[in-house]
Design an enzyme around this catalytic site. Structure first.
Site, PDB file in Angstrom:
ATOM      1  N   ASN A 112       1.028  -1.290   0.180  1.00 56.37           N
ATOM      2  CA  ASN A 112       0.082  -0.140   0.017  1.00 56.37           C
ATOM      3  C   ASN A 112       0.831   1.465   0.018  1.00 56.37           C
ATOM      4  O   ASN A 112       0.454   2.320  -0.359  1.00 56.37           O
ATOM      5  CB  ASN A 112      -1.386   0.089   1.184  1.00 56.37           C
ATOM      6  CG  ASN A 112      -2.585  -0.946   0.898  1.00 56.37           C
ATOM      7  OD1 ASN A 112      -2.398  -1.830   0.045  1.00 56.37           O
ATOM      8  ND2 ASN A 112      -2.582  -1.390   1.920  1.00 56.37           N
ATOM      9  N   TYR A 158       9.653 -11.181  11.957  1.00 56.44           N
ATOM     10  CA  TYR A 158       9.917  -9.750  11.705  1.00 56.44           C
ATOM     11  C   TYR A 158      11.364 -10.078  10.642  1.00 56.44           C
ATOM     12  O   TYR A 158      10.890  -9.708   9.658  1.00 56.44           O
ATOM     13  CB  TYR A 158      10.796  -9.053  12.635  1.00 56.44           C
ATOM     14  CG  TYR A 158      11.307  -7.751  12.974  1.00 56.44           C
ATOM     15  CD1 TYR A 158      10.801  -6.934  12.126  1.00 56.44           C
ATOM     16  CD2 TYR A 158      12.721  -7.552  12.596  1.00 56.44           C
ATOM     17  CE1 TYR A 158      11.019  -5.553  12.631  1.00 56.44           C
ATOM     18  CE2 TYR A 158      13.740  -6.472  12.652  1.00 56.44           C
ATOM     19  CZ  TYR A 158      12.637  -5.437  12.464  1.00 56.44           C
ATOM     20  OH  TYR A 158      13.253  -4.285  12.210  1.00 56.44           O
TER      21      TYR A 158
END
Length: 324
Positions: A112, A158
């Site tokens: 995005n 992560y």
């Protein structure tokens, strides 16, 4: 890896977007951009960032705070350039608490943010991490090293989120011609870190100021390379102002063991604390040290702040703020 870098752009920029701008590094980045005359839209959902990190910026001309989750499409209205994507849980306490959100921020959030940059014709910079190198078998680590990462270990949410973000950013540049850069940040520290976020510097400082034993994992011989946040921000802005795609290591090549760091924090705080050894986390890297040849050669960047000075500033901040 593209290591070309043409002449710097005309800066300051007019309007920047910083996702994760209420986080530790993001808030310092917002302040530095404002100081340079750039208006800033700070995008944060406050899952780990804190409103207090940017409270001192809210009355400054040109600062806009947009509460939004970057895993959903978002827009900022006026044209923005650059888009600096720093949204992500980054401390062990956070990404272990928010594993799916961490993965979604690295994947959907990066997509995005890239779409926003493409629609605005903007330069895009991805905040990646030295954790993409995992528990490295190359030392120091340069950008050509592919890493040694456990894809199903506790840190993988992560590590792999950032590795995927790098792949997505690279594909975006190749597929759509978007102007992108990737920065790999090493062990940044400084004011506005959270005392309970699980990272070594804030943990040690909090414990030392409270007179508690400093909890050193394993035998304390594992190393990290600590870069003061002001130096990290200079490096990020240098990459944003270049045409360098990267990835580019930004970190301090001065390496220190965790035991020596604990002793240094005790000295700087003047604490009577002792050291207590605790179990070392799974997949905890044994060494971490950046090779910054690329950043020095292409950007003219290197850290300026030594550990004594940076830790003294960090300790002073912690003395004035209750740890959380």
């Amino acid at each position: 890896m593209d290591t070309t870098a043409s002449s710097n752009r005309n800066t300051p920029w007019k309007q920047a977007v910083v996702t994760g701008g209420a986080g530790f590094v993001g808030s310092h980045l917002c302040a530095a951009l404002l100081d340079a005359g750039t208006a800033v839209t700070c995008v944060d959902d406050f899952c780990t960032g804190r409103p207090g990190n940017v409270a001192h910026l809210t009355e400054r001309p040109g600062f806009t705070l947009l509460r939004a989750d970057v895993t959903e499409p978002f827009d900022v209205g006026a044209r923005a350039d650059p888009v600096l994507h720093f949204a992500s849980p980054a401390s062990p306490a956070d990404y272990l608490r928010l594993p799916l959100h961490t993965l979604e921020t690295g994947s959907l959030g990066t997509r995005n943010a890239l779409a926003l940059a493409r629609s605005h014709g903007a330069r895009f910079v991805l905040a990646s991490t030295s954790e993409v190198y995992g528990d490295p078998r190359q030392h120091p680590q340069n950008e050509r090293y592919w890493g040694n990462v456990n894809p199903v270990g506790p840190r993988s949410v992560y590590d792999e989120a950032k590795r995927f973000g790098e792949a997505l950013t690279t594909a975006e540049a190749a597929g759509h011609g978007t102007d992108t850069g990737i920065v790999r940040l090493f062990n940044t520290y400084g004011p506005r870190m959270r005392g309970h976020d699980g990272r070594a510097v804030p943990t040690f400082v909090r414990q030392a100021l409270a007179g508690e034993p400093l909890t050193v994992t394993g035998d304390g011989r594992q190393t990290r390379s600590l870069c003061y946040v002001d130096d990290t921000v200079r490096g990020i802005l240098a990459i944003a102002a270049s045409d360098l795609r990267g990835p580019v290591n930004i970190g301090n090549p001065d390496e220190i063991t965790m035991l020596d760091l604990a002793r240094l924090v005790i000295r700087i705080t003047g604490s009577d604390s002792t050291v207590r050894f605790v179990e070392r986390p799974t997949d905890d890297p044994a060494v971490r040290r950046p090779d910054i040849t690329l950043a020095r050669g292409k950007l003219g960047w290197e850290p300026r702040t030594g550990a004594d000075e940076g830790l003294a500033r960090t300790v002073a901040w912690f003395r004035d703020h209750a740890p959380d």
